[in-house]
Structures are given as C-alpha cells and as structure tokens.
Design an enzyme around this catalytic site. Structure first.
Site, PDB file in Angstrom:
ATOM      1  N   ARG A  19      -9.699   6.353  -1.626  1.00  0.00           N
ATOM      2  CA  ARG A  19     -10.350   7.638  -1.894  1.00  0.00           C
ATOM      3  C   ARG A  19      -9.407   8.547  -2.670  1.00  0.00           C
ATOM      4  O   ARG A  19      -8.196   8.490  -2.473  1.00  0.00           O
ATOM      5  CB  ARG A  19     -10.734   8.345  -0.594  1.00  0.00           C
ATOM      6  CG  ARG A  19     -11.855   7.643   0.086  1.00  0.00           C
ATOM      7  CD  ARG A  19     -12.478   8.447   1.190  1.00  0.00           C
ATOM      8  NE  ARG A  19     -13.499   7.621   1.795  1.00  0.00           N
ATOM      9  CZ  ARG A  19     -14.736   7.507   1.342  1.00  0.00           C
ATOM     10  NH1 ARG A  19     -15.127   8.218   0.303  1.00  0.00           N
ATOM     11  NH2 ARG A  19     -15.599   6.707   1.934  1.00  0.00           N
ATOM     12  N   HIS A  22      -0.204   1.233  -6.429  1.00  0.00           N
ATOM     13  CA  HIS A  22      -1.334   0.868  -7.283  1.00  0.00           C
ATOM     14  C   HIS A  22      -1.065  -0.518  -7.875  1.00  0.00           C
ATOM     15  O   HIS A  22       0.044  -0.785  -8.344  1.00  0.00           O
ATOM     16  CB  HIS A  22      -1.516   1.900  -8.398  1.00  0.00           C
ATOM     17  CG  HIS A  22      -2.673   1.567  -9.281  1.00  0.00           C
ATOM     18  ND1 HIS A  22      -3.983   1.799  -8.895  1.00  0.00           N
ATOM     19  CD2 HIS A  22      -2.735   0.977 -10.496  1.00  0.00           C
ATOM     20  CE1 HIS A  22      -4.786   1.368  -9.851  1.00  0.00           C
ATOM     21  NE2 HIS A  22      -4.055   0.869 -10.837  1.00  0.00           N
TER      22      HIS A  22
HETATM   23  C1  GAR Z   1      -3.437  -3.213  -2.655  1.00  0.00           C
HETATM   24  O1  GAR Z   1      -3.434  -4.169  -3.697  1.00  0.00           O
HETATM   25  C2  GAR Z   1      -3.171  -1.841  -3.229  1.00  0.00           C
HETATM   26  O2  GAR Z   1      -2.296  -1.828  -4.307  1.00  0.00           O
HETATM   27  C3  GAR Z   1      -4.557  -1.451  -3.661  1.00  0.00           C
HETATM   28  O3  GAR Z   1      -5.408  -1.920  -2.650  1.00  0.00           O
HETATM   29  C4  GAR Z   1      -4.821  -3.082  -2.062  1.00  0.00           C
HETATM   30  C5  GAR Z   1      -4.779  -2.863  -0.578  1.00  0.00           C
HETATM   31  O4  GAR Z   1      -4.472  -4.048   0.096  1.00  0.00           O
HETATM   32  N1  GAR Z   1      -4.680  -0.036  -3.835  1.00  0.00           N
HETATM   33  C6  GAR Z   1      -5.440   0.506  -4.751  1.00  0.00           C
HETATM   34  O5  GAR Z   1      -6.134  -0.126  -5.525  1.00  0.00           O
HETATM   35  C7  GAR Z   1      -5.416   2.025  -4.768  1.00  0.00           C
HETATM   36  N2  GAR Z   1      -6.140   2.521  -5.878  1.00  0.00           N
HETATM   37  P1  GAR Z   1      -4.173  -4.008   1.646  1.00  0.00           P
HETATM   38  O6  GAR Z   1      -5.361  -3.294   2.323  1.00  0.00           O
HETATM   39  O7  GAR Z   1      -4.069  -5.435   2.053  1.00  0.00           O
HETATM   40  O8  GAR Z   1      -2.896  -3.259   1.857  1.00  0.00           O
END
Ligand code: GAR
Length: 200
Positions: A89, A107
């Site tokens: 979010r 990110h």
């Molecule tokens: C991760 O790859 C993180 O970099 C990304 O969501 C994933 C979460 O994985 N974040 C974004 O895209 C933020 N815009 P996780 O729930 O296994 O930690």
C-alpha cells in the site's frame, strides 16, 4: 535496543530474513510489532512463531486511508524505525512525514527503473539484462526515496516472473537486514537524495 515495526501484506519472507538476522545475533534490534493490512497471511504466522506481537489492521474495515493509517499509527508509539517488507500500500504524505528518515522500503528492481507493483513483469517486458532489488528511505513519491543499498542479478533469457522473483528475493534477504543494521548502528546519513554510509 532499537525498536522496529515491520509492515507486511503477505508471505513475509523479507520479514523472516530480519527475524533470522536478529536471532543469529547479527542485527541488534527488536521487532516490537508486525502489522499486516490483510488477515490470515503468512507474515502473521511467522511473527507468532517467533514470539513477536502481531496484529492485522484490515484495510477493509476502514472507510478512508486516513482512518486506516490512524489505527496503524496508534501501534507505532515508541518505534524507532518502520520497515515496509512487502507492504503493498502507498502511505499518505502525512504518514511519511511523521516517519521521515525512519521509514524504509524494499523494492524488487534496481530503482529508479521499474517502480510500482509489477516490477518483475515490467523488467521482463522491457528486456533489460540486469535487475535486482533496492532498499530505500520512503519519501512522498512512489519508490522514489533516497537509496540505501542495491543488489543486482542477471536476467536470463528463459526467466519467468517466478524464477526472476526467486533470484531477486535471495538478494533481498541479504541486503534488507544489512540496511537495517546500518541504520541501527547510526551509519546512515541522508543528504538530499544521497545516503552516505559512514565508516567505522
Ligand atoms: C518482495 O519481493 C518485496 O520486494 C516486494 O514484495 C515482495 C514481498 O515478499 N515489495 C514490493 O513489491 C513493494 N512495492 P515477502 O512477502 O515474501 O517478503
């Protein structure tokens, strides 16, 4: 002890890497609370298993973003650093200002390339040969704040979103705890867009 709050939306593998780093004694910090914006997600289970206070502030239960964020803020009293770990979010400028210099995100691309919610899809569609991940302080834009650490991985011809995400995630699990450690040790100095890493 530096007190962290970790905000997640789903699987929580980045959260787990921070928990593991603390448990190994590499990162001297305490996760005071894990907050998710969705119920029944794995991040809550991971926190519970590690004995960390965890709550869900379900976005669906709030009419406005301001009300939703007010509920989160109630739980951030005394927190030194807010860590966004797969928190899907966008936080309001008001929220971001309250934690200016104390709010980090990871990110899954080499910013400023491929911001937004579909980094791996966008990377593959564009045809770049290198991708990676970025830890940055959050400012009022989307994925635009001062960069703390980055790590690169090669994009392979036969990569899918899943295979690329998995390779990038391995790097995320290394650099996120490292970036938090630098913060905890007072080694990060923000100068405009630049984050200087102070030597010992
Ligand atoms: C991760 O790859 C993180 O970099 C990304 O969501 C994933 C979460 O994985 N974040 C974004 O895209 C933020 N815009 P996780 O729930 O296994 O930690």
């Amino acid at each position: 002890m530096v007190k962290l709050a970790v905000l997640c939306s789903g699987r929580g593998s980045d959260l787990q890497s921070i928990i593991d780093s603390i448990q190994r004694g590499e990162l001297q910090a305490e996760i005071s609370i894990v907050i998710t914006d969705k119920p029944n997600v794995m991040a809550l289970e991971r926190a519970e298993k590690a004995g960390i206070k965890n709550i869900c502030v379900d976005r669906k239960n709030f009419d406005t973003r301001a009300d939703f964020e007010a509920e989160i803020l109630k739980n951030l009293v005394g927190i030194d650093l807010v860590v966004l770990a797969g928190f899907m979010r966008i936080l309001s400028p008001d929220f971001v200002r309250k934690f200016s210099g104390r709010l980090m995100n990871i990110h899954p691309s080499l910013l400023p390339a491929f911001p937004g919610a579909h980094a791996h899809r966008d990377v593959l569609a564009y045809g770049v040969k290198v991708s990676g991940c970025t830890v940055h302080f959050v400012d009022e834009g989307t994925d635009s704040g001062p960069i703390i650490l980055q790590s690169a991985v090669k994009v392979l011809d036969d990569d899918t979103e899943e295979t690329l995400a998995a390779r990038v995630l391995e790097q995320e699990h290394i650099i996120y705890p490292q970036a938090i450690k630098l913060f905890v040790e007072g080694k990060l100095k923000i100068e405009g867009r630049h984050v200087k890493i102070l030597e010992d």
